[in-house]
Every structure is written in C-alpha cells, then in structure tokens.
Design a protein around this motif. Sequence first.
Motif, PDB file in Angstrom:
ATOM      1  N   ASP A  65       0.795  -1.223   0.000  1.00  0.00           N
ATOM      2  CA  ASP A  65       0.000   0.000   0.000  1.00  0.00           C
ATOM      3  C   ASP A  65       0.832   1.280   0.000  1.00  0.00           C
ATOM      4  OD1 ASP A  65      -2.283  -1.563   0.095  1.00  0.00           O
ATOM      5  OD2 ASP A  65      -2.270  -1.598   2.289  1.00  0.00           O
ATOM      6  N   VAL A  66       1.939   1.286   0.734  1.00  0.00           N
ATOM      7  CA  VAL A  66       2.699   2.525   0.901  1.00  0.00           C
ATOM      8  C   VAL A  66       4.170   2.227   1.167  1.00  0.00           C
ATOM      9  CG1 VAL A  66       2.232   2.674   3.377  1.00  0.00           C
ATOM     10  CG2 VAL A  66       2.693   4.761   2.108  1.00  0.00           C
ATOM     11  N   SER A  67       5.024   3.107   0.686  1.00  0.00           N
ATOM     12  CA  SER A  67       6.434   3.082   1.074  1.00  0.00           C
ATOM     13  C   SER A  67       6.734   4.458   1.671  1.00  0.00           C
ATOM     14  CB  SER A  67       7.344   2.776  -0.119  1.00  0.00           C
ATOM     15  OG  SER A  67       7.214   3.763  -1.105  1.00  0.00           O
ATOM     16  N   ALA A  68       7.478   4.468   2.775  1.00  0.00           N
ATOM     17  CA  ALA A  68       7.719   5.713   3.481  1.00  0.00           C
ATOM     18  C   ALA A  68       8.980   5.610   4.323  1.00  0.00           C
ATOM     19  CB  ALA A  68       6.528   6.035   4.381  1.00  0.00           C
ATOM     20  N   PHE A  69       9.539   6.773   4.685  1.00  0.00           N
ATOM     21  CA  PHE A  69      10.648   6.816   5.633  1.00  0.00           C
ATOM     22  C   PHE A  69      10.464   8.013   6.549  1.00  0.00           C
ATOM     23  CE2 PHE A  69      12.305   9.946   2.701  1.00  0.00           C
ATOM     24  CZ  PHE A  69      12.991  10.833   3.518  1.00  0.00           C
ATOM     25  N   LYS A  70      11.149   7.950   7.683  1.00  0.00           N
ATOM     26  CA  LYS A  70      11.094   9.014   8.681  1.00  0.00           C
ATOM     27  C   LYS A  70      12.431   9.058   9.400  1.00  0.00           C
ATOM     28  CE  LYS A  70       8.660   9.353  12.861  1.00  0.00           C
ATOM     29  NZ  LYS A  70       7.473   9.090  13.645  1.00  0.00           N
ATOM     30  N   LEU A  71      13.044  10.235   9.497  1.00  0.00           N
ATOM     31  CA  LEU A  71      14.333  10.428  10.158  1.00  0.00           C
ATOM     32  C   LEU A  71      14.160  11.461  11.263  1.00  0.00           C
ATOM     33  CD1 LEU A  71      17.398   9.866  10.222  1.00  0.00           C
ATOM     34  CD2 LEU A  71      17.657  11.727   8.586  1.00  0.00           C
ATOM     35  N   THR A  72      14.567  11.106  12.489  1.00  0.00           N
ATOM     36  CA  THR A  72      14.429  11.982  13.647  1.00  0.00           C
ATOM     37  C   THR A  72      15.789  12.201  14.285  1.00  0.00           C
ATOM     38  OG1 THR A  72      12.271  10.978  14.089  1.00  0.00           O
ATOM     39  CG2 THR A  72      13.216  12.320  15.842  1.00  0.00           C
ATOM     40  N   GLY A  73      16.101  13.445  14.642  1.00  0.00           N
ATOM     41  CA  GLY A  73      17.312  13.784  15.385  1.00  0.00           C
ATOM     42  C   GLY A  73      16.934  14.511  16.661  1.00  0.00           C
ATOM     43  N   ILE A  74      17.451  14.039  17.807  1.00  0.00           N
ATOM     44  CA  ILE A  74      17.087  14.613  19.105  1.00  0.00           C
ATOM     45  C   ILE A  74      18.344  14.848  19.949  1.00  0.00           C
ATOM     46  CG2 ILE A  74      15.863  14.201  21.281  1.00  0.00           C
ATOM     47  CD1 ILE A  74      13.756  12.750  19.762  1.00  0.00           C
ATOM     48  N   TYR A  75      18.433  16.049  20.535  1.00  0.00           N
ATOM     49  CA  TYR A  75      19.467  16.377  21.510  1.00  0.00           C
ATOM     50  C   TYR A  75      18.906  16.047  22.886  1.00  0.00           C
ATOM     51  CZ  TYR A  75      23.024  19.027  24.006  1.00  0.00           C
ATOM     52  OH  TYR A  75      24.052  19.393  24.821  1.00  0.00           O
ATOM     53  N   GLN A  76      19.666  15.273  23.688  1.00  0.00           N
ATOM     54  CA  GLN A  76      19.149  14.808  24.971  1.00  0.00           C
ATOM     55  C   GLN A  76      20.057  15.226  26.136  1.00  0.00           C
ATOM     56  OE1 GLN A  76      19.079  10.624  24.028  1.00  0.00           O
ATOM     57  NE2 GLN A  76      16.926  10.700  23.440  1.00  0.00           N
ATOM     58  N   TRP A  77      19.419  15.585  27.244  1.00  0.00           N
ATOM     59  CA  TRP A  77      20.088  15.833  28.508  1.00  0.00           C
ATOM     60  C   TRP A  77      19.863  14.611  29.381  1.00  0.00           C
ATOM     61  CZ3 TRP A  77      17.298  19.377  25.795  1.00  0.00           C
ATOM     62  CH2 TRP A  77      17.957  20.546  25.436  1.00  0.00           C
ATOM     63  N   ILE A  78      20.899  14.168  30.098  1.00  0.00           N
ATOM     64  CA  ILE A  78      20.834  12.932  30.867  1.00  0.00           C
ATOM     65  C   ILE A  78      21.124  13.223  32.336  1.00  0.00           C
ATOM     66  CG2 ILE A  78      21.807  10.615  31.133  1.00  0.00           C
ATOM     67  CD1 ILE A  78      22.667  10.898  28.152  1.00  0.00           C
ATOM     68  N   TRP A  79      20.297  12.634  33.221  1.00  0.00           N
ATOM     69  CA  TRP A  79      20.472  12.783  34.661  1.00  0.00           C
ATOM     70  C   TRP A  79      20.539  11.404  35.295  1.00  0.00           C
ATOM     71  CZ3 TRP A  79      16.970  15.633  31.826  1.00  0.00           C
ATOM     72  CH2 TRP A  79      17.224  17.004  31.750  1.00  0.00           C
ATOM     73  N   GLU A  80      21.462  11.238  36.228  1.00  0.00           N
ATOM     74  CA  GLU A  80      21.618   9.960  36.911  1.00  0.00           C
ATOM     75  C   GLU A  80      20.552   9.796  37.993  1.00  0.00           C
ATOM     76  OE1 GLU A  80      25.099   7.357  39.063  1.00  0.00           O
ATOM     77  OE2 GLU A  80      25.310   9.522  39.012  1.00  0.00           O
ATOM     78  N   ILE A  81      19.923   8.636  38.018  1.00  0.00           N
ATOM     79  CA  ILE A  81      18.992   8.286  39.086  1.00  0.00           C
ATOM     80  C   ILE A  81      19.739   7.467  40.137  1.00  0.00           C
ATOM     81  CG2 ILE A  81      16.920   6.992  39.681  1.00  0.00           C
ATOM     82  CD1 ILE A  81      15.860   7.622  36.877  1.00  0.00           C
ATOM     83  N   ASP A  82      20.402   6.397  39.689  1.00  0.00           N
ATOM     84  CA  ASP A  82      21.145   5.543  40.604  1.00  0.00           C
ATOM     85  C   ASP A  82      22.124   4.691  39.799  1.00  0.00           C
ATOM     86  OD1 ASP A  82      21.873   4.283  43.022  1.00  0.00           O
ATOM     87  OD2 ASP A  82      20.465   2.643  42.634  1.00  0.00           O
ATOM     88  N   ASN A  83      23.408   4.920  39.966  1.00  0.00           N
ATOM     89  CA  ASN A  83      24.469   4.185  39.283  1.00  0.00           C
ATOM     90  C   ASN A  83      24.217   4.055  37.783  1.00  0.00           C
ATOM     91  OD1 ASN A  83      25.997   3.874  41.632  1.00  0.00           O
ATOM     92  ND2 ASN A  83      24.808   2.080  42.225  1.00  0.00           N
ATOM     93  N   GLU A  84      23.804   2.882  37.301  1.00  0.00           N
ATOM     94  CA  GLU A  84      23.630   2.653  35.867  1.00  0.00           C
ATOM     95  C   GLU A  84      22.254   3.071  35.356  1.00  0.00           C
ATOM     96  OE1 GLU A  84      24.510   0.037  37.949  1.00  0.00           O
ATOM     97  OE2 GLU A  84      26.656   0.112  37.591  1.00  0.00           O
ATOM     98  N   PHE A  85      21.385   3.547  36.217  1.00  0.00           N
ATOM     99  CA  PHE A  85      20.016   3.890  35.862  1.00  0.00           C
ATOM    100  C   PHE A  85      19.903   5.406  35.689  1.00  0.00           C
ATOM    101  CE2 PHE A  85      15.384   4.023  37.103  1.00  0.00           C
ATOM    102  CZ  PHE A  85      14.939   3.310  35.996  1.00  0.00           C
ATOM    103  N   ASN A  86      19.499   5.863  34.494  1.00  0.00           N
ATOM    104  CA  ASN A  86      19.414   7.287  34.172  1.00  0.00           C
ATOM    105  C   ASN A  86      18.037   7.639  33.637  1.00  0.00           C
ATOM    106  OD1 ASN A  86      22.275   7.593  34.584  1.00  0.00           O
ATOM    107  ND2 ASN A  86      22.589   6.749  32.548  1.00  0.00           N
ATOM    108  N   TRP A  87      17.707   8.913  33.648  1.00  0.00           N
ATOM    109  CA  TRP A  87      16.544   9.396  32.923  1.00  0.00           C
ATOM    110  C   TRP A  87      17.015  10.517  32.024  1.00  0.00           C
ATOM    111  CZ3 TRP A  87      13.579  13.955  32.870  1.00  0.00           C
ATOM    112  CH2 TRP A  87      13.936  14.928  33.796  1.00  0.00           C
ATOM    113  N   TYR A  88      16.275  10.791  30.976  1.00  0.00           N
ATOM    114  CA  TYR A  88      16.693  11.794  30.004  1.00  0.00           C
ATOM    115  C   TYR A  88      15.479  12.499  29.410  1.00  0.00           C
ATOM    116  CZ  TYR A  88      15.664   7.917  26.831  1.00  0.00           C
ATOM    117  OH  TYR A  88      15.056   6.879  26.180  1.00  0.00           O
ATOM    118  N   ALA A  89      15.747  13.680  28.879  1.00  0.00           N
ATOM    119  CA  ALA A  89      14.739  14.463  28.172  1.00  0.00           C
ATOM    120  C   ALA A  89      15.444  15.176  27.039  1.00  0.00           C
ATOM    121  CB  ALA A  89      14.078  15.466  29.115  1.00  0.00           C
ATOM    122  N   GLY A  90      14.710  15.439  25.960  1.00  0.00           N
ATOM    123  CA  GLY A  90      15.328  16.091  24.827  1.00  0.00           C
ATOM    124  C   GLY A  90      14.321  16.682  23.870  1.00  0.00           C
TER     125      GLY A  90
END
Length: 157
Positions: A65-90
């Motif tokens: 039915d369809v052929s399509a593509f989508k390209l996304t670029g995001i700049y992210q800020w990362i904050w540590e929650i606990d050792n190897e566990f992080n959260w991020y927003a961008g």
Amino acid sequence: MKTIIVSAVMLMGLGFVANAQEISKNAIGLRIGNNNGFGAELSYQKGLSNNNQLEADFGWRNNDDVSAFKLTGIYQWIWEIDNEFNWYAGAGVGLGSWNASTNSGSFVYVAGNVGIEYNFREVPLLISLDYRPEFGGNGYFDTNYGSDIALGIRYKF
C-alpha cells in the motif's frame, strides 16, 4: 493529558542533580514501538559529554500500500537516578516522505523525548523506555500530532 504527564515528569526531574555519570560514546540498535505506523527504527546515539547525547532514529515502511521513511534527530540531557540507571529528556526535529498508490508527500516535524535507561556495565548493552510526542505541519498525519512509546535496545561501543 499526555502533555500534562510529560510536563509533570520533567518538573519532578528538576529535583535530581546532574551528576557526572558514564554514558556510552556510541550506541547502535533498535527503537521498537509503533512509530506512528513506521514500526521499529534503527537508532544511533552519540555521547557528547557526561550529561548530553545526540540520538538519530531512522524508520521506514514498505508494503503493497505505501512506502515511506522518517528520520528523527534529538538532543538529549541525561540525569543519573542511581548508578547505571538514568533518565533523560530532549528535543529535536525530523523529516519524512511517503508514496502511496493514491497520493504522496513529505513532512517535517518537531519532537520531544523523555525516558529512562539502564546502562549495563558488564555487557555492552543499553536498554531504554521512552515517550516521544511529535508535532508537524501539512502532510504530517491528519491531526498534525503523533506520539509513540518505545523500547530501545542498543549495543554500546
């Protein structure tokens, strides 16, 4: 409602202090979600510092039915929650194109991103879960809005 939830999560994050955690210099893998009909995306992350990274995601669809593509670029800020566990927003931008039997076109959009990740130390693996709202103009779906919740699995190098 989704905007309120994202805003609340980001405001709660202001309570976390950004620490110097170790993020991968490079990671490549899949971001698995609906992606507004595009399905899984190839995903690449480039660490810029201990608290920032760039993410580029490429989604495609190709069927009768369809052929399509989508390209996304995001700049992210990362904050540590606990050792190897992080959260991020961008925030970032994207573009795409589709070709169907009845019509075709292209679109641009802005995107937000908020999520959590676990950075394994013993194996070169990164797992994340994120939410991405996207807002576009003409040609970007019927409502000019799309969102996605996705699981990311990436190899770190």
